[in-house]
Motif scaffolding. Structure first.
Motif, PDB file in Angstrom:
ATOM      1  N   LEU A 508     -15.296  -5.824  -7.138  1.00 24.36           N
ATOM      2  CA  LEU A 508     -15.328  -7.039  -6.328  1.00 24.36           C
ATOM      3  C   LEU A 508     -14.120  -7.925  -6.504  1.00 24.36           C
ATOM      4  N   TRP A 509     -13.425  -7.792  -7.634  1.00 23.81           N
ATOM      5  CA  TRP A 509     -12.294  -8.694  -7.806  1.00 23.81           C
ATOM      6  C   TRP A 509     -10.982  -7.931  -7.921  1.00 23.81           C
ATOM      7  N   GLU A 515      -5.038  -4.885  -3.836  1.00 20.51           N
ATOM      8  CA  GLU A 515      -4.641  -4.657  -2.457  1.00 20.51           C
ATOM      9  C   GLU A 515      -3.711  -5.764  -1.981  1.00 20.51           C
ATOM     10  N   ASN A 516      -3.990  -7.011  -2.411  1.00 19.54           N
ATOM     11  CA  ASN A 516      -3.153  -8.121  -1.945  1.00 19.54           C
ATOM     12  C   ASN A 516      -1.855  -8.255  -2.710  1.00 19.54           C
ATOM     13  N   LEU A 575       4.603 -11.455  -3.421  1.00 18.49           N
ATOM     14  CA  LEU A 575       4.696 -11.765  -2.001  1.00 18.49           C
ATOM     15  C   LEU A 575       6.125 -11.674  -1.481  1.00 18.49           C
ATOM     16  N   GLU A 578       7.088  -8.130  -1.195  1.00 22.03           N
ATOM     17  CA  GLU A 578       6.451  -7.450  -0.076  1.00 22.03           C
ATOM     18  C   GLU A 578       7.176  -7.766   1.219  1.00 22.03           C
ATOM     19  N   GLN A 579       7.577  -9.029   1.343  1.00 14.03           N
ATOM     20  CA  GLN A 579       8.330  -9.417   2.532  1.00 14.03           C
ATOM     21  C   GLN A 579       9.644  -8.666   2.619  1.00 14.03           C
ATOM     22  N   GLY A 584       6.476  -6.823   4.842  1.00 14.49           N
ATOM     23  CA  GLY A 584       5.334  -7.719   4.813  1.00 14.49           C
ATOM     24  C   GLY A 584       4.005  -7.058   4.565  1.00 14.49           C
ATOM     25  N   ASP A 585       3.935  -5.735   4.604  1.00 17.60           N
ATOM     26  CA  ASP A 585       2.629  -5.110   4.381  1.00 17.60           C
ATOM     27  C   ASP A 585       2.876  -3.782   3.685  1.00 17.60           C
ATOM     28  N   ARG A 601     -10.680   0.798  -2.890  1.00 17.11           N
ATOM     29  CA  ARG A 601     -11.272   1.195  -4.170  1.00 17.11           C
ATOM     30  C   ARG A 601     -10.728   2.575  -4.495  1.00 17.11           C
TER      31      ARG A 601
ATOM     32  N   PRO B  97       0.796 -12.217   3.330  1.00 21.52           N
ATOM     33  CA  PRO B  97       1.931 -12.004   4.220  1.00 21.52           C
ATOM     34  C   PRO B  97       1.482 -12.128   5.665  1.00 21.52           C
ATOM     35  N   GLU B  99       2.409 -10.589   8.200  1.00 21.02           N
ATOM     36  CA  GLU B  99       2.230  -9.300   8.884  1.00 21.02           C
ATOM     37  C   GLU B  99       0.767  -8.900   8.925  1.00 21.02           C
ATOM     38  N   ARG B 100       0.099  -9.091   7.780  1.00 21.11           N
ATOM     39  CA  ARG B 100      -1.271  -8.648   7.706  1.00 21.11           C
ATOM     40  C   ARG B 100      -2.154  -9.450   8.647  1.00 21.11           C
ATOM     41  N   THR B 114       4.858 -15.949   5.413  1.00 17.44           N
ATOM     42  CA  THR B 114       3.615 -15.950   4.644  1.00 17.44           C
ATOM     43  C   THR B 114       2.732 -17.080   5.159  1.00 17.44           C
ATOM     44  N   PHE B 529     -23.374  -5.109  -4.782  1.00 14.84           N
ATOM     45  CA  PHE B 529     -22.970  -3.979  -3.956  1.00 14.84           C
ATOM     46  C   PHE B 529     -23.981  -3.573  -2.921  1.00 14.84           C
ATOM     47  N   ARG B 538     -21.820 -13.446  -4.273  1.00  8.87           N
ATOM     48  CA  ARG B 538     -20.845 -13.302  -5.348  1.00  8.87           C
ATOM     49  C   ARG B 538     -20.960 -14.339  -6.454  1.00  8.87           C
ATOM     50  N   TYR B 542     -21.636 -13.540 -10.609  1.00  8.67           N
ATOM     51  CA  TYR B 542     -20.866 -14.016 -11.758  1.00  8.67           C
ATOM     52  C   TYR B 542     -21.757 -14.735 -12.753  1.00  8.67           C
TER      53      TYR B 542
END
Lengths: 752, 575
Positions: A508-509, A515-516, A575, A578-579, A584-585, A601, B97, B99-100, B114, B529, B538, B542
């Motif tokens: 979850l975290w 990904e980011n 960031l 990535e740019q 950017g992605d 995942r 970003p 782009e996303r 950004t 999940f 969420r 926690y």
């Protein structure tokens, strides 16, 4: 020595109490013995129980004769079928009767003529779907009579009674197929929701396709049939076998010489001829053609004793072509009859020598071969539960055999090799244990799961082993004792953390975070070691006054803020990086440039989460091993002029290496068996992909997910137990080796 | 030191000399092996950061969940001109970003690289259809925190945010404007009391009647199966059933009256988008104005929320409310497990250490027992399912509970089998710890006792075992800590997402060993999940994780402390 009875302290009360105490001691010994042995047996019971559940998978099939009697009801059999519980069976005779008889002794229960005497006779018969109990009789005047037999279950007086019944779903008067009223020689019938489709060959050599479109009057709920016929021309051989697929889409027409041609029936008014293949090899004749359950695979029995499985395979131009998949050889006598199992992808073949073979197509296995009757076999069927075989021999008798064939789907190739499954264009490793329909082909390849397990364990060890071992070296050898008293409990707490929590944080975290911040994470992996080294060099050049603020052995504490800063720095660069580099992605960039798919995942997340779980295991054992290396070895080496690092790397590590090895083995064992983290941090898809950005499914997670829903004592259930047994033996073996190494090490040190 | 400016050649030479000095210092430093030491230190530092960071992270998110968050009101001005009102709580913030975002269809000017965006919990799932929204920070204007914004926790459809306009009783407005707030609080208290009564009648009293009716049905079926119908017994059963039915009618009447009473009040509020919505007070759990609360109020609110968390039942598919059944289930299962594991583990350890002949067989058994601690827990779950649930449970059902068949009583997962499975899983831990404790007792003590005439059993019972009891306790604590955290085997043998009743209640036989139960660890997995609304769930995950981690850390720290004290004590005895 005085005897007890002569001592001044002796009296009856004392003696009684003494005996009582002795009895208690003996009772305690026995009780503890029983209890202790009992507990140990209970613990070891796990292994034996797992073996007990898995063992039936490998028990070979067996069959034995049960009864044998003259054919009940006379005349020759066109088709025979047994009923669910194996009590009754029905045979359709060549003189147009349906004879219901008891399987055990052949007593006739019901004998019903299907067509009026004196009229047309039966010239053909087809039974497309054994499970639906539908049969169609082709008559000598070009008509077809669909018949349905049934077995009604009732419990009068609490006794189970099965009553046979016959129904004519489209009326007792037969349907006209050939308007020239020629006798029908070959027949195929397929009933659908919108139309009843029939294909037949007539005595004068025509091949007809007749569609009875159904029209339901919604006021009276009656169905009327509207007939339309098409003659199929251009078939270059004399058609002998006809089959229509369950979706009414394809018509297969085959000759005795083994040629099969298929027609696309998407437009029943204009069937299209698509391809012709040769089903048999060499000069053999085609003797039998049936569908496997599901109506997708064709089974072709030939006169050289071979049964071939064919099904349509999509090629590169996306066209379905009938392809030979696998063949089974049953001796050299011609195959005379084929019977298909109703609930599994298996079939039974009988040849001219009266031998009957049981096969399973997915497992590519010949499960059993028995000699049932001398001489040939004229009719063959296997009961719905696949526990009884009925064979009518050319000797005019019905032979009933009881069959134990519980798990034919399991074979070495089915579990570990690539198998060409129905609907796939090539052999693959697939794990897909169930689906929504009944004629599903279960795919039990353990290879993707074992691959997933090893992949997860590999990435976990990749992250955990360096961190744990290097950390253990530092803690055992260089760290100040006061800091050690803080660090060791902290690592023990790390060990005690429930893996549920690690898994949920990973899923979850951590996964969205990665990904980011993907570029930042990779930057961190590269920048961290160099940053630490740069800081260390600068620190070493600082004047002694500053350096002495941090006592020796506390470098790790000093590095904590340094590492935090490096981490923050690398991630905040994510960031901009990535740019700059990835448009950017980064995910899209990876996909476009390298074709690497990115799953949120994935193995990276699992590796880090499982690494976190495994580090304390490796750490504590390795640290113990290094710490127990006798100090005089260190002192001697230092006295001879070596630096601390040289002493460590050339003396201490080598001495402690068995302990470190044992630590790695235990860690690996733990990584292989971990369930919750994998369940939550991967996509749980059984794919075989080495990429670090793709998920996986492991053996343990698979068991956790599928076990609650699997049918007890089924093949699936036992295979899950097999997976658990494999995990058990693997971790047990690893842990035992590690433990033996550790004990030998301890003994060696006690002598040093 | 040169006072004249250097010419370029000399400057270059000086720079080179400096580089050579640094390079030689670098190589000297590298050769000493120091870099490796620092890397090792970095490794352990990383692990420490990871552990402490994880605990702090869970604590921050978990504890922060209960603090009343301010509700903001803002205007969301999108570039295409639409301006909509947004009311909600800030839940998260990230910089992505551009782009996303463009990939998801948000039109940003090409020079923007950004974008910062925030997650707003807007609640009102029944009126709006979704309860979370991502908004771009730049487009959020005019952010205010009006004091009269009201947050309402409801029994279904999640949180509600809006402006209170009026309070109604039976449809007629009785209070509007600023006075409505006091009236609302009074009415909410009344509604809460009524709801508590309703819940008690439905769950406890009617539940008890249902349970007793079921027992009557089973008694009847038992008589039927025995084949000899006894008229008096059947008459008794019929009479009891009639009595239960009349009790039920009685309760039903009371329930109807209570439902009518609770349906009397409702409130009207204005939510974002200037829509007016009516909320019946029967669904209100709590109403508060977070922007107007003082620090003292907030602390009081925080404490009451924590209390609700540990004592109340879950609501809304486990995404809201409390986790009391999970805590209860975990505690009960652990206690049952201790009841099984302590005698078995201690007896086995005593046998291995004191009574068995210390040959290669015993060594082998000891190795086997040690290794079982490392076997994956899922294997124990599989064993528990196959052996305990299907085999033992099925046999018990066939022998003792035939009247309930085909519904299984013990032939299905339940707290008894779960405790037994975990007992087998943790028994190696107890055996190892007890053995270690027994080994530490000095031989002199044992031999002295035997020399004074005590039998072996008496020596063990009165001398050795008491001295080893701290070690046994350590083993038990470690076993309990492990059992509280293991989820994988429980997924197969006893745990459910929502247990309708607790294994211990007021209906005879009071301890229902065949019931399924809830577990803290499984709760985390399930809510995180398998819940329909992961964003809403969420924070609760926690909080639950924090509770579980705190329990386990406390257990482990106490085990470590006991073990350290033991080591100190026995170091003096050993010589």
């Amino acid at each position: 020595m005085e005897k007890a009875s002569e001592s001044p302290l002796f009296d009856a009360a004392n003696e009684r109490r003494y005996q009582w105490r002795l009895m208690k001691d003996a009772a305690a010994r026995r009780a503890v013995g029983v209890g202790g042995v009992g507990v140990i047996i209970a613990i070891l019971l796990i292994f034996f129980y797992l073996v007990y559940v898995v063992y039936p998978l490998f028990v070979p099939a067996s069959a034995g004769p049960v009864a044998d009697y003259p054919v009940p009801g006379g005349s020759s059999t066109l088709h025979v079928e047994a009923e669910e519980s194996g009590e009754l069976a029905v045979r359709y005779t060549a003189d147009g009767r349906a004879v219901f008889f008891r399987l055990a002794d052949g007593a006739v229960v019901k004998d019903q003529p299907l067509i009026p005497t004196g009229g047309a006779t039966v010239s053909a018969l087809t039974a497309p779907d054994a499970a639906a109990n539908d049969v169609a009789l082709g008559l000598s005047d070009g008509r077809v009579l669909p018949v349905r037999h049934g077995f009604a279950l009732s419990y009068p007086n609490d006794q189970r009674t099965i009553t046979p019944a016959l129904a004519f779903p489209y009326g007792e008067a037969a349907l006209t197929l050939d308007d020239r009223h020629q006798p029908l020689q070959g027949l195929a019938v397929r009933d659908g929701e919108e139309a009843l489709l029939m294909a037949a060959t007539t005595a004068d050599g025509r091949l007809l396709l007749v569609t009875f479109a159904k029209q339901t009057d919604f006021l009276s709920d009656e169905t009327t049939l509207e007939r339309s016929a098409v003659e199929l021309r251009g078939v270059p051989f004399a058609p002998r076998f006809l089959l229509i697929t369950p979706d009414q889409r394809w018509l297969y027409v085959a000759s005795e010489t083994g040629e099969l041609t298929s027609f696309d029936l998407s437009d029943t008014a204009a069937p299209r001829h698509t391809e012709t293949v040769r089903l048999v090899k060499g000069k053999a004749q085609l003797t039998s053609l049936r569908f496997l359950i599901g109506g997708y695979s064709l089974l072709a029995g030939s006169s050289d004793g071979r049964i071939a499985q064919w099904f349509p395979v999509r090629d590169d131009q996306n066209i379905n072509r009938l392809t030979f998949i696998r063949g089974f050889q049953q001796g050299s006598a011609p195959v005379q009859a084929l019977a298909v199992e109703q609930r599994r992808k298996g079939f039974v073949a009988a040849d001219a020598q009266g031998r009957v073979g049981f096969y399973n197509t997915t497992a590519n296995a010949s499960v059993l071969t028995v000699d049932v009757v001398k001489g040939g076999v004229s009719a063959l069927t296997i009961s719905p539960r696949a526990d009884a075989l009925l064979a009518e021999g050319k000797d005019g008798r019905v032979h009933v055999w009881q069959v134990h064939n519980e798990h034919p789907e399991v074979s070495w190739s089915a579990l570990w090799e690539k198998v060409h499954y129905e609907g796939y264009s090539q052999p693959e490793y697939v794990w897909q244990s169930s689906a929504a329909n009944n004629d599903f082909e279960p795919k039990f390849s353990l290879t993707p799961l074992a691959f997933g397990t090893l992949k997860a364990a590999f990435y976990a060890m990749l992250f955990a082993a360096p961190l744990a071992i290097l950390g253990a070296i530092y803690t055992a050898y260089f760290m100040a004792p006061r800091m050690r008293t803080v660090v060791k409990p902290t690592i023990e707490i790390m060990e005690a953390l429930p893996t549920v929590i690690l898994g949920f944080l990973a899923g979850l975290w951590l996964a969205p975070f990665f990904e980011n911040h993907l570029p930042g994470v990779f930057a961190l992996l590269v920048v961290a070691p160099f940053g630490v080294l740069a800081f260390a060099f600068v620190w070493s050049q600082l004047p002694l006054r500053i350096r002495s603020l941090v006592p020796e052995g506390w470098e790790a504490a000093l590095l904590v803020p340094v590492l935090l800063f490096i981490g923050w720095f690398a991630l905040s660069l994510s960031l901009p990086m990535e740019q700059l580099f990835f448009n950017g992605d980064m995910r899209a960039w990876l996909d476009n440039t390298f074709g690497i798919g990115f799953d949120q995942r994935n193995a990276l997340v699992v590796g880090i989460a499982m690494g976190f779980a495994v580090i304390p295991n490796i750490f504590s054992i390795a640290e113990d091993a290094i710490f127990s290396v006798p100090k005089h070895l260190t002192f001697g080496s230092l006295a001879l002029g070596a630096t601390p690092w040289q002493t460590l790397s050339r003396v201490v590590i080598l001495t402690a290496s068995p302990g470190i090895f044992s630590a790695l083995m235990i860690g690996l064992g733990r990584a292989v068996g971990e369930t919750m983290i994998v369940l939550m941090a991967t996509g749980n898809t059984p794919v075989m992909d080495l990429s670090i950005f793709q998920g996986m499914r492991t053996l343990s997670a698979n068991v956790a997910v599928e076990m609650p829903e699997s049918e007890v004592a089924s093949t699936h259930y036992r295979i899950l137990f097999l997976a658990a047994l494999v995990l058990f033996m693997f971790t047990f073996a690893f842990n035992t080796v590690a433990e033996i190494v550790r004990q030998r090490l301890r003994k060696k040190y006690s002598s040093l | 030191m040169q006072t004249e400016p250097m010419n370029s050649v000399e400057a270059a030479a000086e720079a080179t000399r400096r580089q050579v000095r640094i390079a030689s210092r670098l190589s000297a430093w590298a050769a000493s092996g120091s870099p490796w030491v620092w890397l090792n230190a970095a490794a352990i530092a990383t692990s420490l950061i990871a552990v402490v960071g994880l605990l702090v992270f869970i604590a921050a998110h978990g504890l922060g969940h209960f603090w009343p968050k301010a509700i903001m009101e803002a205007i969301y001005a999108q570039p295409d001109g639409t301006r909509s009102q947004i009311i909600g709580e800030f839940q998260g913030h990230e910089v992505v970003p551009a782009e996303r975002l463009r990939g998801t269809g948000i039109m940003l000017p090409p020079e923007v690289t950004t974008a910062a965006r925030s997650l707003i919990k807007v609640g009102n799932r029944d009126a709006l259809g979704f309860d979370f929204r991502w908004v771009l920070d730049d487009w959020l204007v005019d952010t205010r925190y009006p004091e009269d914004l009201v947050a309402i926790e409801r029994r279904e459809w999640g949180n509600f945010f809006g402006y209170l306009r009026s309070v109604e009783e039976n449809g007629t407005t009785i209070a509007t404007g600023p006075a409505a707030w006091e009236v609302l609080q009074a009415r909410v208290q009344r509604a809460q009391a009524l709801a508590a009564q309703i819940r008690r009648i439905e769950k406890d009293e009617i539940g008890s009647i249902n349970y007793r009716m079921e027992r009557l049905r089973l008694a009847e079926r038992r008589i039927e199966l025995q084949g000899t119908p006894d008229v008096t017994e059947q008459a008794d059963i019929a009479a009891e059933r009639a009595a239960l039915n009349s009790e039920y009618q009685n309760l039903q009447g009371r329930l109807t009256a209570l439902h009518e009473a609770i349906a009397r009040d409702s409130l009207t509020a204005e939510i974002m988008g200037n829509r007016s919505v009516a909320v019946p007070l029967s669904s209100v759990v709590r109403a508060y104005q977070p922007n107007a609360m003082s620090l003292f109020d907030k602390v009081g609110f925080y404490v009451s929320k924590i209390w609700e968390f540990v004592s109340a039942e879950p609501r809304e598919a486990n995404t809201e409310g409390g986790i009391f059944p999970a805590i209860f289930g975990t505690v009960m299962m652990v206690m049952l497990m201790s009841v099984f594991v302590t005698p078995f583990g201690v007896v086995a350890a005593v046998y291995l250490r004191e009574y068995a002949r210390q040959g290669p067989l015993t060594r082998l058994i000891r190795i086997a027992v040690n290794n079982l601690a490392g076997v994956p827990s899922i294997v124990y779950g599989v064993f528990g399912l196959g052996f305990f649930v299907y085999f033992l449970g099925g046999s018990i059902d066939r022998l003792f509970f035939t009247e309930a068949l085909p519904t299984p009583t013990f032939g299905t997962s339940g707290i008894l089998w779960a405790s037994l499975t975990l007992a087998i899983l943790t028994v190696p831990v107890v055996i190892v710890a007890t053995e270690e404790g027994l080994a530490r007792v000095p031989r002199a003590v044992r031999e002295g006792s035997l020399a004074l005439g005590a039998t072996k059993a008496e020596t063990l019972w009165r001398t050795v075992l008491p001295m080893a009891s701290p070690a046994m306790m350590t083993g038990l604590i470690l076993a309990v800590a492990r059992a509280a955290g293991e989820v994988a085997p429980l997924m197969l043998v006893g745990v459910v997402k929502l247990a309708p009743s607790l294994p211990l209640d007021g209906d005879a036989p009071f301890l229902h060993l065949d019931r399924k139960f809830m577990h803290l660890g499984f709760h985390i997995y399930d809510v995180g999940f398998q819940s329909p609304n992961v964003e809403a769930a969420r924070p609760l995950v926690y909080a639950t994780a924090l509770l579980l981690v705190v329990i386990i850390i406390l257990l482990n720290l106490s085990a470590i402390a006991i073990r350290n004290r033991l080591r100190e004590k026995y170091r003096a005895l050993d010589h």
